[in-house]
Design a protein around this motif. Sequence first.
Motif, mmCIF file in Angstrom:
data_model
loop_
_atom_site.group_PDB
_atom_site.id
_atom_site.type_symbol
_atom_site.label_atom_id
_atom_site.label_comp_id
_atom_site.label_asym_id
_atom_site.label_seq_id
_atom_site.Cartn_x
_atom_site.Cartn_y
_atom_site.Cartn_z
ATOM 1 N N LEU A 198 12.992 87.081 20.510
ATOM 2 C CA LEU A 198 13.451 87.331 19.412
ATOM 3 C C LEU A 198 14.104 88.713 19.252
ATOM 4 N N TYR A 199 13.553 89.449 19.906
ATOM 5 C CA TYR A 199 14.204 91.173 19.820
ATOM 6 C C TYR A 199 15.717 91.028 20.494
ATOM 7 N N ARG A 200 15.653 90.290 21.818
ATOM 8 C CA ARG A 200 16.803 90.361 22.567
ATOM 9 C C ARG A 200 17.812 89.456 21.796
ATOM 10 N N GLU A 201 17.451 88.320 21.479
ATOM 11 C CA GLU A 201 18.538 87.491 20.494
ATOM 12 C C GLU A 201 18.997 88.289 19.376
ATOM 13 N N ALA A 202 18.146 88.883 18.605
ATOM 14 C CA ALA A 202 18.523 89.763 17.592
ATOM 15 C C ALA A 202 19.820 90.810 17.819
ATOM 16 N N LEU A 203 19.322 91.378 19.164
ATOM 17 C CA LEU A 203 20.411 92.152 19.703
ATOM 18 C C LEU A 203 21.604 91.631 19.875
ATOM 19 N N ALA A 204 21.627 90.463 20.497
ATOM 20 C CA ALA A 204 23.046 89.699 20.841
ATOM 21 C C ALA A 204 23.516 89.496 19.468
ATOM 22 N N LEU A 205 22.927 89.197 18.397
ATOM 23 C CA LEU A 205 23.480 88.765 17.170
ATOM 24 C C LEU A 205 24.085 90.191 16.440
ATOM 25 N N GLY A 206 23.578 91.215 16.877
ATOM 26 C CA GLY A 206 24.076 92.340 16.209
ATOM 27 C C GLY A 206 23.292 92.839 15.102
ATOM 28 N N LEU A 207 22.203 92.242 14.838
ATOM 29 C CA LEU A 207 21.492 92.399 13.746
ATOM 30 C C LEU A 207 20.909 93.872 13.489
ATOM 31 N N ASP A 208 20.846 94.722 14.757
ATOM 32 C CA ASP A 208 20.410 96.176 14.568
ATOM 33 C C ASP A 208 21.477 96.772 13.909
ATOM 34 N N ARG A 209 22.684 96.304 13.622
ATOM 35 C CA ARG A 209 23.902 97.257 13.332
ATOM 36 C C ARG A 209 23.872 97.545 11.689
ATOM 37 N N ASP A 210 24.042 98.629 11.413
ATOM 38 C CA ASP A 210 24.106 98.915 9.889
ATOM 39 C C ASP A 210 22.748 98.473 9.004
ATOM 40 N N ASP A 211 21.919 98.582 9.911
ATOM 41 C CA ASP A 211 20.466 98.720 9.193
ATOM 42 C C ASP A 211 19.814 99.835 9.174
ATOM 43 N N GLN A 212 19.439 100.124 7.516
ATOM 44 C CA GLN A 212 19.058 101.674 7.362
ATOM 45 C C GLN A 212 17.834 101.705 7.921
ATOM 46 N N VAL A 213 16.932 100.612 7.914
ATOM 47 C CA VAL A 213 15.563 100.958 8.299
ATOM 48 C C VAL A 213 15.548 101.124 9.822
ATOM 49 N N ILE A 214 16.266 100.495 10.833
ATOM 50 C CA ILE A 214 16.322 100.781 12.165
ATOM 51 C C ILE A 214 16.995 101.927 12.372
ATOM 52 N N ARG A 215 17.964 102.368 11.626
ATOM 53 C CA ARG A 215 18.653 103.716 11.851
ATOM 54 C C ARG A 215 17.472 104.916 11.488
ATOM 55 N N ARG A 216 16.801 104.638 10.455
ATOM 56 C CA ARG A 216 15.811 105.784 10.482
ATOM 57 C C ARG A 216 14.573 105.832 11.496
ATOM 58 N N ARG A 217 14.388 104.535 11.887
ATOM 59 C CA ARG A 217 13.266 104.502 12.872
ATOM 60 C C ARG A 217 13.844 105.188 14.126
ATOM 61 N N LEU A 218 14.974 104.844 14.409
ATOM 62 C CA LEU A 218 15.698 105.425 15.737
ATOM 63 C C LEU A 218 15.668 106.887 15.831
ATOM 64 N N ARG A 219 16.216 107.585 14.462
ATOM 65 C CA ARG A 219 16.313 108.908 14.135
ATOM 66 C C ARG A 219 14.979 109.259 14.441
ATOM 67 N N GLN A 220 13.888 108.896 13.958
ATOM 68 C CA GLN A 220 12.557 109.514 13.719
ATOM 69 C C GLN A 220 12.045 109.473 15.412
ATOM 70 N N LYS A 221 12.542 108.431 16.031
ATOM 71 C CA LYS A 221 12.123 108.454 17.595
ATOM 72 C C LYS A 221 12.985 109.475 18.154
#
Length: 303
Positions: free
Chosen positions: A94-117
Amino acid sequence: MTTKDSPRSMTQDGSWPRRLVREPLVHFLLLGGLLFGAWYAFSDQPRVSDSNRIVINEAQMASLAATFQRTWLRPPTHKELVGLVQDRIREEVLYREALALGLDRDDQVIRRRLRQKMEFVSTDLAEPDPPTEAELQAYLDANMDRFHTAARLSFTQVYLKQDEQERATALLQRLAGHPPSELELETLGDASLLPGAMQQADQPEIGRVFGRGFAEALSAAPLGQWSGPYASPYGQHLVYVSERSPAREPPLGEVRTAVAREWLAERERDANERFYRALRKRYTIEVAYPKMAAGDRLVAMQR
């Protein structure tokens, strides 16, 4: 001399390409290739490529088992381990398919998590050495206002309702010369849900219970005798201050743990800021500030 049907003659007069286009065998091959390509593109059959391979190796299996053991305080059974692996595979698919569909783009939760990491990465890369005694002492001296011990006092109070000035004066005279230990305080004053006494409390603690004005007035109350009445939002209070400890600057030995914790946190913040500034230099920053009306001022600070 070339014959009429030789390849050279057919190429020269253009008849060979036209004959090739009309060949049924060519049509069959082209149609078969198109059908196979369509099937491959839209089929739900797994495709063999490096990007579509999911490998759960021994290290990952050990990690799954260790996580289970930390949670449940026992190793997983074989059935539980199989379930963990299947859940890990589901997550990866599900993670790879979500990346393939671009679901990680413009997602504030993901952006904040990546910034934290990324900030965690910078902290790990620049973890400071343990502080020396001299560094801790210097930090304590420079930030004493954060570590000083506030003035504290212990007191007993007798509560009276509002507008009881005459009664308060009479009761104060009755209490004079008698410490709280000699009195049955539950028979004096009026009933309330307020505490009858507080021990080694500072002004903010007292203020949260009795109100800020009461706490400030109590800081000047005499020691070892009944005094008052002191007003609070609830009524009036006669107070006996039994102990008062003045504010003081503690030695390093008393607050070393707190000083070391704050010292380390500040160094980590500094390391994160240096890491960010180094990364920021790689980028050209363009900001479209809103247009300002006449007389308005917009102060932009870039850090």
